[in-house]
Design a protein around this motif. Structure first.
Motif, PDB file in Angstrom:
ATOM      1  N   ARG A   2      84.542  70.459  15.698  1.00  0.00           N
ATOM      2  CA  ARG A   2      83.548  71.393  15.187  1.00  0.00           C
ATOM      3  C   ARG A   2      82.184  70.714  15.329  1.00  0.00           C
ATOM      4  NH1 ARG A   2      85.580  73.264  10.186  1.00  0.00           N
ATOM      5  NH2 ARG A   2      86.681  74.714  11.486  1.00  0.00           N
ATOM      6  N   HIS A   4      78.129  70.535  14.459  1.00  0.00           N
ATOM      7  CA  HIS A   4      77.089  70.891  13.488  1.00  0.00           C
ATOM      8  C   HIS A   4      75.757  70.400  14.042  1.00  0.00           C
ATOM      9  CE1 HIS A   4      80.144  71.653  10.378  1.00  0.00           C
ATOM     10  NE2 HIS A   4      80.779  70.635  10.923  1.00  0.00           N
ATOM     11  N   ALA A  38      80.290  76.619  18.147  1.00  0.00           N
ATOM     12  CA  ALA A  38      80.540  75.589  17.128  1.00  0.00           C
ATOM     13  C   ALA A  38      81.918  74.957  17.263  1.00  0.00           C
ATOM     14  CB  ALA A  38      80.382  76.180  15.739  1.00  0.00           C
ATOM     15  N   GLU A  39      82.826  75.619  17.958  1.00  0.00           N
ATOM     16  CA  GLU A  39      84.167  75.071  18.163  1.00  0.00           C
ATOM     17  C   GLU A  39      84.517  75.169  19.651  1.00  0.00           C
ATOM     18  OE1 GLU A  39      87.104  76.475  15.409  1.00  0.00           O
ATOM     19  OE2 GLU A  39      85.704  76.421  13.746  1.00  0.00           O
ATOM     20  N   VAL A  65      88.633  68.373  13.831  1.00  0.00           N
ATOM     21  CA  VAL A  65      89.433  69.292  12.998  1.00  0.00           C
ATOM     22  C   VAL A  65      90.857  69.329  13.492  1.00  0.00           C
ATOM     23  CG1 VAL A  65      87.558  70.723  12.203  1.00  0.00           C
ATOM     24  CG2 VAL A  65      88.666  71.289  14.351  1.00  0.00           C
TER      25      VAL A  65
END
Length: 65
Positions: A2, A4, A38-39, A65
């Motif tokens: 993920r 950020h 974001a993923e 993750v």
């Protein structure tokens, strides 16, 4: 993975966009990073790690993750 981003830290250098254009873009008005995915899929993880590593403002944080 993920991704950020901290737009307050971003200095608009654009290294992230060069390293992983499928994941990062920049705002037209000031060059601040925009997160597109974001993923990201596994095949982009190395490019995203490179983007985070070359960011001069350390504005990209990666979470496994």
């Amino acid at each position: 993975m993920r991704v950020h981003i901290d737009q307050d830290k971003c200095c608009g250098a654009g290294h992230c966009v060069l390293a992983a254009p499928e994941v990062f873009d920049q705002r037209d008005e000031d060059g601040i990073v925009v997160l597109l995915d974001a993923e990201p899929p596994a095949e982009l993880h190395q490019a995203v790690r490179e983007a985070a590593g070359v960011c001069p403002a350390a504005a990209i944080r990666l979470e496994l993750v």
